[in-house]
Motif scaffolding. Sequence first.
Motif, mmCIF file in Angstrom:
data_model
loop_
_atom_site.group_PDB
_atom_site.id
_atom_site.type_symbol
_atom_site.label_atom_id
_atom_site.label_comp_id
_atom_site.label_asym_id
_atom_site.label_seq_id
_atom_site.Cartn_x
_atom_site.Cartn_y
_atom_site.Cartn_z
ATOM 1 N N ALA A 154 -0.100 -3.521 -9.324
ATOM 2 C CA ALA A 154 1.162 -4.192 -9.025
ATOM 3 C C ALA A 154 2.247 -3.162 -8.748
ATOM 4 C CB ALA A 154 1.575 -5.082 -10.190
ATOM 5 N N VAL A 155 3.274 -3.617 -8.014
ATOM 6 C CA VAL A 155 4.452 -2.800 -7.741
ATOM 7 C C VAL A 155 5.679 -3.636 -8.076
ATOM 8 C CG1 VAL A 155 5.832 -1.647 -5.973
ATOM 9 C CG2 VAL A 155 3.347 -1.457 -5.915
ATOM 10 N N LYS B 34 0.828 -1.206 0.000
ATOM 11 C CA LYS B 34 0.000 0.000 0.000
ATOM 12 C C LYS B 34 0.862 1.257 0.000
ATOM 13 C CE LYS B 34 -4.021 -2.179 1.878
ATOM 14 N NZ LYS B 34 -5.343 -1.884 2.274
ATOM 15 N N THR B 35 2.003 1.215 0.667
ATOM 16 C CA THR B 35 2.908 2.357 0.672
ATOM 17 C C THR B 35 3.602 2.505 -0.678
ATOM 18 O OG1 THR B 35 3.310 2.116 3.040
ATOM 19 C CG2 THR B 35 4.929 3.373 1.788
ATOM 20 N N LEU B 36 4.142 1.410 -1.206
ATOM 21 C CA LEU B 36 4.900 1.472 -2.453
ATOM 22 C C LEU B 36 4.044 1.833 -3.664
ATOM 23 C CD1 LEU B 36 7.339 -1.573 -2.103
ATOM 24 C CD2 LEU B 36 7.902 0.864 -1.990
ATOM 25 N N LYS C 275 14.812 0.440 -8.973
ATOM 26 C CA LYS C 275 13.671 1.084 -9.607
ATOM 27 C C LYS C 275 12.400 0.515 -8.994
ATOM 28 C CE LYS C 275 11.748 2.189 -14.110
ATOM 29 N NZ LYS C 275 11.967 2.066 -15.563
ATOM 30 N N VAL C 276 11.540 1.407 -8.515
ATOM 31 C CA VAL C 276 10.247 1.014 -7.970
ATOM 32 C C VAL C 276 9.194 1.713 -8.811
ATOM 33 C CG1 VAL C 276 8.709 1.101 -5.963
ATOM 34 C CG2 VAL C 276 11.172 0.776 -5.635
ATOM 35 N N LYS C 277 8.276 0.919 -9.369
ATOM 36 C CA LYS C 277 7.218 1.537 -10.161
ATOM 37 C C LYS C 277 5.929 0.751 -10.027
ATOM 38 C CE LYS C 277 7.921 -0.556 -14.728
ATOM 39 N NZ LYS C 277 8.187 -0.273 -16.130
ATOM 40 N N THR C 278 4.832 1.486 -10.157
ATOM 41 C CA THR C 278 3.519 0.864 -10.123
ATOM 42 C C THR C 278 3.106 0.528 -11.552
ATOM 43 O OG1 THR C 278 2.440 3.006 -10.216
ATOM 44 C CG2 THR C 278 2.820 2.089 -8.044
#
Length: 167
Positions: A114-115, A90-92, A103-106
């Motif tokens: 998805a994350v 939920k945070t990411l 790299k963090v992406k939705t």
Amino acid sequence: MRKYITVFLIAVSFILASSAANAFDYQDWIPLLPESIGGLDKQGEPEGMNMEKSGQSMSTLKQEYSDGSGNDARLTIVTGTNAPGVREFKTLQKFNMETDKRKVKTLDISGHKAVLDFNKKGGRSSLMIAARDKTLVVIESRSFDTEDALISMGKDVPLSKIADSVE
């Protein structure tokens, strides 16, 4: 006095019936595990757990996958309000970030939020997919060096069936 005891017992039975209805058994997911994901085949038997604490229930199931030449991944399905990863997801999902290492992406995978948490230097990367509000499918691996390879693994998982299996 008997009337109060009877009312109390009826109330307790309703509470117990409602908590049992909310409990989930990880064994219901075992038939939904894919035989392979991203070219990796199931290895060994899945490991699962059902847990209940302070009126909260949680279930988790883990399955290892490998191609026999060093490439491997772990698929985890987890459900419950306080289940590991639910809060992190939920945070990411609220931001995208990129550095020279990570790299963090939705994104969206088969209609599910998805994350992707991708390690550019070859360390452990993960793909977290919300099958339902409190149910996550998590794929972790060190074996893939592109985002697309990890994302395609998520498409091999029957997300809609997993979502349908949880109330």
